[in-house]
Scaffold this motif. Structure first.
Motif, short mmCIF file in Angstrom:
data_model
loop_
_atom_site.label_atom_id
_atom_site.label_comp_id
_atom_site.label_asym_id
_atom_site.label_seq_id
_atom_site.Cartn_x
_atom_site.Cartn_y
_atom_site.Cartn_z
N SER A 188 -19.86 -3.65 -55.08
CA SER A 188 -20.51 -5.01 -55.14
C SER A 188 -19.08 -6.11 -55.41
O SER A 188 -19.25 -7.22 -55.31
N ARG A 213 -20.83 1.85 -72.42
CA ARG A 213 -21.47 0.92 -71.30
C ARG A 213 -20.85 -0.44 -71.59
O ARG A 213 -20.81 -1.11 -70.75
N LYS A 267 -21.63 1.79 -57.40
CA LYS A 267 -22.54 0.46 -56.86
C LYS A 267 -21.60 -0.63 -57.13
O LYS A 267 -21.58 -1.66 -56.87
N LEU A 268 -21.12 -0.52 -58.68
CA LEU A 268 -20.42 -1.81 -59.22
C LEU A 268 -19.05 -2.21 -58.07
O LEU A 268 -18.99 -3.26 -57.96
N VAL A 299 -22.84 5.99 -68.59
CA VAL A 299 -22.67 5.42 -67.34
C VAL A 299 -22.59 6.26 -66.25
O VAL A 299 -21.77 7.21 -66.42
N SER A 300 -23.49 6.24 -65.17
CA SER A 300 -23.38 7.37 -64.12
C SER A 300 -22.76 7.03 -63.04
O SER A 300 -22.08 6.17 -63.02
N TRP A 301 -22.32 8.23 -62.30
CA TRP A 301 -21.33 7.92 -61.18
C TRP A 301 -21.96 7.07 -60.20
O TRP A 301 -21.21 5.92 -59.58
N ALA A 302 -23.14 7.07 -60.01
CA ALA A 302 -23.94 6.13 -58.93
C ALA A 302 -23.85 4.70 -59.47
O ALA A 302 -23.53 3.64 -58.56
N GLU A 303 -23.79 4.25 -60.78
CA GLU A 303 -23.69 2.89 -61.19
C GLU A 303 -22.40 2.53 -61.09
O GLU A 303 -21.95 1.33 -60.64
N GLY A 304 -21.32 3.50 -61.08
CA GLY A 304 -19.81 3.00 -60.93
C GLY A 304 -19.63 2.60 -59.56
O GLY A 304 -18.90 1.67 -59.29
N SER A 313 -16.72 -5.29 -64.90
CA SER A 313 -17.14 -6.10 -63.96
C SER A 313 -16.48 -7.82 -64.38
O SER A 313 -16.34 -8.44 -63.48
N PHE A 345 -17.98 -0.67 -69.48
CA PHE A 345 -18.35 -0.77 -68.07
C PHE A 345 -18.81 -2.33 -67.84
O PHE A 345 -18.60 -2.85 -66.74
#
Length: 281
Positions: free
Chosen positions: A194, A142, A190-191, A183-188, A149, A145
């Motif tokens: 953004s 994380r 979403k980042l 870190v999930s696929w959805a979090e990546g 950002s 990750f």
């Protein structure tokens, strides 16, 4: 006569057939095609162009393994054995040929060590000479990750509004066990959505080769599109500059005053008429 070679009747007929044989047109074409194929195979392929990409990420996140897999086609075991390279923070350059829509392009990648991310001038120079960046993080970390950002923010500030810049967010080690993943696929995804710079996202694995070739090919296509858009943008800016310069030449100080008077006169005349009508008798 003893020294002369004596041929049998069958051999004579064979040689006469050879001497009278003429190749058909189809055979000629086949031979010509074979010659062309051999000639083309010996000719060096002239690339249609080159790409300059920047690869960034936390220490040990898998940057080197991904590049080794893409450029050198390392096997799963070789990439696994070379994972220690990622912890050896050195600036590396990679060069690889890639095909996009039947055209050959040269892929140039600069892997920037994580300690250079805090060097503003170094990062600025790297962004200036490249046309796209690949930001890598490890799904098992994380911390990497979070740094992805921060890297985007720095790159975005350096690019500014001067040009359009390509960006890809790659998550490494997608083949890890579920209990290792942080870190999930959805979090990546979403980042990536953004980010201020339009960004493509994918999870990859240097060991299995998942999505690596596809993502770099997609990045090459995106770079070609951005080149066209940046060229259009420069041409528009140049045209505006030319028009502005011509306008400044045409409107000398005296002409500017005259034009201002022509614009302002109706307003003053109207104001004077209003004063007359409103004046008390």
């Amino acid at each position: 006569m003893d020294d002369l070679m004596v041929l049998t009747e069958e051999e004579v007929r064979y040689f006469l057939a050879l001497l009278s044989w003429e190749p058909s047109g189809e055979d000629d074409e086949d031979e010509d095609e074979d010659d062309d194929i051999q000639e083309k195979s010996r000719m060096p392929v002239v690339p249609a162009g080159q790409f300059m990409f920047l690869v960034l990420g936390a220490k040990g996140c898998g940057k080197t393994s991904i590049l080794e897999r893409f450029c050198h086609g390392s096997s799963a075991k070789e990439v696994e054995d070379d994972e220690s390279l990622d912890s050896d923070e050195q600036e590396r350059a990679y060069r690889h040929s890639m095909k996009i829509e039947d055209q050959t392009y040269i892929f140039n990648a600069l892997e920037l060590p994580s300690q250079h991310l805090s060097n503003e001038e170094r990062l600025k120079q790297a962004v200036r000479i490249t046309e796209a960046a690949v930001i890598v993080y490890d799904v098992r970390s994380r911390a990497s990750f979070g740094l992805a950002s921060e890297i985007h923010n720095r790159v975005n500030n350096l690019v500014g509004g001067e040009r359009m810049y390509g960006l890809v967010l790659l998550a490494s080690n997608s083949d890890c066990e579920d209990e290792e993943r942080e870190v999930s696929w959805a979090e990546g995804n979403k980042l990536a959505r953004s980010f201020n710079i339009q960004c493509t996202f994918a999870e990859t694995s240097a060991k299995t080769g998942e999505n690596i070739d596809e993502m770099f090919t997609q990045l090459g296509k995106e770079a070609l599109k951005l080149r066209w858009l940046n060229r259009q943008r420069r041409e528009q800016i140049e045209q505006i500059s030319i028009d502005t310069h011509q306008c400044s030449i045409e409107l000398s100080p005296l002409k500017r005053v005259a034009r201002w008077r022509s614009w302002a006169r109706p307003w003053f005349q109207r104001r004077a008429a209003e004063r007359k009508t409103s004046a008390p008798y």
